[in-house]
Design an enzyme around this catalytic site. Sequence first.
Site, PDB file in Angstrom:
ATOM      1  N   ASP A 226       0.893  -1.026   0.184  1.00  0.00           N
ATOM      2  CA  ASP A 226      -0.260  -0.156  -0.045  1.00  0.00           C
ATOM      3  C   ASP A 226       0.608   0.872   0.572  1.00  0.00           C
ATOM      4  O   ASP A 226       0.293   2.700   0.024  1.00  0.00           O
ATOM      5  CB  ASP A 226      -0.602  -0.388   1.343  1.00  0.00           C
ATOM      6  CG  ASP A 226      -1.962   0.833   1.003  1.00  0.00           C
ATOM      7  OD1 ASP A 226      -2.077   1.799   0.079  1.00  0.00           O
ATOM      8  OD2 ASP A 226      -2.605   1.524   2.397  1.00  0.00           O
ATOM      9  N   SER A 247      -6.620   5.941  -0.188  1.00  0.00           N
ATOM     10  CA  SER A 247      -7.276   4.284  -0.772  1.00  0.00           C
ATOM     11  C   SER A 247      -8.706   3.876  -0.362  1.00  0.00           C
ATOM     12  O   SER A 247      -9.297   4.144   1.401  1.00  0.00           O
ATOM     13  CB  SER A 247      -6.209   3.292  -0.471  1.00  0.00           C
ATOM     14  OG  SER A 247      -4.830   4.005   0.858  1.00  0.00           O
ATOM     15  N   GLN A 297      -5.782  -1.341  -6.395  1.00  0.00           N
ATOM     16  CA  GLN A 297      -6.097  -0.956  -5.241  1.00  0.00           C
ATOM     17  C   GLN A 297      -7.229   0.267  -6.009  1.00  0.00           C
ATOM     18  O   GLN A 297      -6.391   0.810  -7.499  1.00  0.00           O
ATOM     19  CB  GLN A 297      -5.554  -0.196  -4.784  1.00  0.00           C
ATOM     20  CG  GLN A 297      -5.382   0.932  -3.772  1.00  0.00           C
ATOM     21  CD  GLN A 297      -4.712   1.722  -2.827  1.00  0.00           C
ATOM     22  OE1 GLN A 297      -4.042   2.135  -2.905  1.00  0.00           O
ATOM     23  NE2 GLN A 297      -4.754   0.363  -1.575  1.00  0.00           N
TER      24      GLN A 297
HETATM   25  C1  1VU Z   1      -1.372   5.744   1.446  1.00  0.00           C
HETATM   26  C2  1VU Z   1      -2.567   5.575   0.909  1.00  0.00           C
HETATM   27  C3  1VU Z   1      -3.519   5.169   2.031  1.00  0.00           C
HETATM   28  O1  1VU Z   1      -3.111   4.723   3.211  1.00  0.00           O
HETATM   29  S1  1VU Z   1      -4.659   6.167   2.874  1.00  0.00           S
HETATM   30  C4  1VU Z   1      -5.594   5.201   3.625  1.00  0.00           C
HETATM   31  C5  1VU Z   1      -6.984   4.241   3.813  1.00  0.00           C
HETATM   32  N1  1VU Z   1      -7.768   4.884   3.196  1.00  0.00           N
HETATM   33  C6  1VU Z   1      -8.376   5.605   4.677  1.00  0.00           C
HETATM   34  O2  1VU Z   1      -7.791   6.371   5.342  1.00  0.00           O
HETATM   35  C7  1VU Z   1     -10.049   6.115   3.672  1.00  0.00           C
HETATM   36  C8  1VU Z   1     -11.203   5.675   4.999  1.00  0.00           C
HETATM   37  N2  1VU Z   1     -12.464   5.956   4.342  1.00  0.00           N
HETATM   38  C9  1VU Z   1     -12.741   7.521   4.370  1.00  0.00           C
HETATM   39  O3  1VU Z   1     -12.395   7.841   4.962  1.00  0.00           O
HETATM   40  C10 1VU Z   1     -14.390   7.195   3.009  1.00  0.00           C
HETATM   41  O4  1VU Z   1     -15.041   5.799   3.339  1.00  0.00           O
HETATM   42  C11 1VU Z   1     -14.305   7.968   1.955  1.00  0.00           C
HETATM   43  C12 1VU Z   1     -13.048   7.258   1.431  1.00  0.00           C
HETATM   44  C13 1VU Z   1     -13.839   9.669   2.221  1.00  0.00           C
HETATM   45  C14 1VU Z   1     -15.074   8.189   1.765  1.00  0.00           C
HETATM   46  O5  1VU Z   1     -16.576   8.401   1.915  1.00  0.00           O
HETATM   47  P1  1VU Z   1     -17.773   9.459   1.675  1.00  0.00           P
HETATM   48  O6  1VU Z   1     -18.683   8.531   1.327  1.00  0.00           O
HETATM   49  O7  1VU Z   1     -17.338  10.900   1.189  1.00  0.00           O
HETATM   50  O8  1VU Z   1     -18.252   9.856   3.189  1.00  0.00           O
HETATM   51  P2  1VU Z   1     -18.193  10.999   4.552  1.00  0.00           P
HETATM   52  O9  1VU Z   1     -19.227  11.437   3.640  1.00  0.00           O
HETATM   53  O10 1VU Z   1     -18.216  10.773   5.665  1.00  0.00           O
HETATM   54  O11 1VU Z   1     -17.136  12.535   3.803  1.00  0.00           O
HETATM   55  C15 1VU Z   1     -16.037  12.035   4.243  1.00  0.00           C
HETATM   56  C16 1VU Z   1     -15.380  13.007   3.530  1.00  0.00           C
HETATM   57  O12 1VU Z   1     -15.804  13.600   1.999  1.00  0.00           O
HETATM   58  C17 1VU Z   1     -15.575  14.655   2.106  1.00  0.00           C
HETATM   59  N3  1VU Z   1     -17.318  14.823   0.716  1.00  0.00           N
HETATM   60  C18 1VU Z   1     -18.047  13.385   0.515  1.00  0.00           C
HETATM   61  N4  1VU Z   1     -18.539  13.761  -0.482  1.00  0.00           N
HETATM   62  C19 1VU Z   1     -17.810  14.803  -1.091  1.00  0.00           C
HETATM   63  C20 1VU Z   1     -17.718  15.308  -2.684  1.00  0.00           C
HETATM   64  N5  1VU Z   1     -18.615  15.378  -3.366  1.00  0.00           N
HETATM   65  N6  1VU Z   1     -16.616  16.753  -2.824  1.00  0.00           N
HETATM   66  C21 1VU Z   1     -16.086  17.143  -2.302  1.00  0.00           C
HETATM   67  N7  1VU Z   1     -15.950  16.563  -0.700  1.00  0.00           N
HETATM   68  C22 1VU Z   1     -16.818  15.684  -0.714  1.00  0.00           C
HETATM   69  C23 1VU Z   1     -16.565  15.267   3.356  1.00  0.00           C
HETATM   70  O13 1VU Z   1     -17.456  16.557   3.522  1.00  0.00           O
HETATM   71  C24 1VU Z   1     -16.018  14.403   4.090  1.00  0.00           C
HETATM   72  O14 1VU Z   1     -15.002  15.926   4.566  1.00  0.00           O
HETATM   73  P3  1VU Z   1     -14.537  16.174   5.758  1.00  0.00           P
HETATM   74  O15 1VU Z   1     -13.359  14.910   6.522  1.00  0.00           O
HETATM   75  O16 1VU Z   1     -15.811  16.583   6.806  1.00  0.00           O
HETATM   76  O17 1VU Z   1     -13.210  17.276   5.145  1.00  0.00           O
END
Ligand code: 1VU
Length: 316
Positions: A226, A247, A297
């Site tokens: 990752d 991710s 991914q």
């Molecule tokens: C090196 C790569 C990595 O290892 S990354 C680490 C592993 N991955 C993660 O931690 C991701 C975990 N998953 C998540 O956070 C959520 O599932 C994600 C991917 C964000 C999707 O969530 P979503 O369904 O959008 O959730 P939410 O409504 O709680 O929103 C989270 C933040 O995103 C924003 N968001 C949402 N929709 C939009 C949009 N259409 N346009 C712009 N922004 C959007 C929300 O406002 C929220 O933002 P904030 O956190 O309040 O700043």
Amino acid sequence: MSDVKEQQEEEEEKDLRSVLVTSVLTLEKIDQGLYRGSHPWVPRSNTLFGGQIVGQALVAAGLTVGKGLHAHSLHCYFVRPGDPRVPVLYQVDLVRDGRSFSVRSVRAVQHGLAIFVCQASFQLDQPSPMEHQCCMPEAPLPESLLTWAELIDKAMRDPLLSERHRLGLSKILAKDVPIEIRPVLPIDYVPGTPLEPRQLFWVRAKGHIGEGDMNMHRCVAAYISDYSFVRTAWHPHVRMPMRSMASLDHSLWFHAPFRADEWMLYECESPWAGSSRGLVLGRLWRRDGTLAVSCAQEGVFRLRQKTPGAVPASKL
Ligand SMILES: CCC(=O)SCCNC(=O)CCNC(=O)[C@H](O)C(C)(C)COP(=O)(O)OP(=O)(O)OC[C@H]1O[C@@H](n2cnc3c(N)ncnc32)[C@H](O)[C@@H]1OP(=O)(O)O
């Protein structure tokens, strides 16, 4: 041998052991099928590193299967950002034990809510003459290449580098990641320079893991796989103002035995990005040319503001 010398040797051996095995991927058993994981390394984003959650979930699943069974695939979703202030609980559901395969479902929980879900499948060793694989890309040997840290150090000595970029690079250098990397293709150490949606680098765990448990090498590879993976999809678009990237899911298929403390070539390619998402496919190769692991991914990429249509990589 004197007790002091024996103790000294034990300590030295412990120092040489990969921290991934001695702490990151060592889980505490709470109950049947319930384990607790901690996080010695947290990225600058101040949310948990996805690879750590994948690796720990695979350890938890592996602790519930019989001897002689090895992970061959796992499919995961990251559903909430991980909180670095509290440990993660891994709840393992023993979905099925068959004659050849055992399937486990793992739910990673913090504050009573799922942050991650995953299905992992394990198989008994079943060699077969039906075999094929594609070819490893050509790459200079890792011993002939500079480490990521050396490349960054070299870039920092460039008198034309801006102070902002120099500060960014010194932060990267300060990260104490438990893996070693030797890039083959140019790296994006000058922020804002678009690159092909490709990465090629040698990678291995820092420290010694040893022959031991084949499943542990797979858990370490899950951690490693990752690291920097999702960035591949961002390479051609680095000039776009990015608000966040994370991710969404992660899949792995283990093909052949390997040692995660020996150099493996990580080939990453992003065939597509759109709809605020980017797909990255990867292959981890043993240095003898054996395909060890395939990875896939998807990440979410949120831009700071509306930008005109994405520039195709071919036009950059
Ligand atoms: C090196 C790569 C990595 O290892 S990354 C680490 C592993 N991955 C993660 O931690 C991701 C975990 N998953 C998540 O956070 C959520 O599932 C994600 C991917 C964000 C999707 O969530 P979503 O369904 O959008 O959730 P939410 O409504 O709680 O929103 C989270 C933040 O995103 C924003 N968001 C949402 N929709 C939009 C949009 N259409 N346009 C712009 N922004 C959007 C929300 O406002 C929220 O933002 P904030 O956190 O309040 O700043």
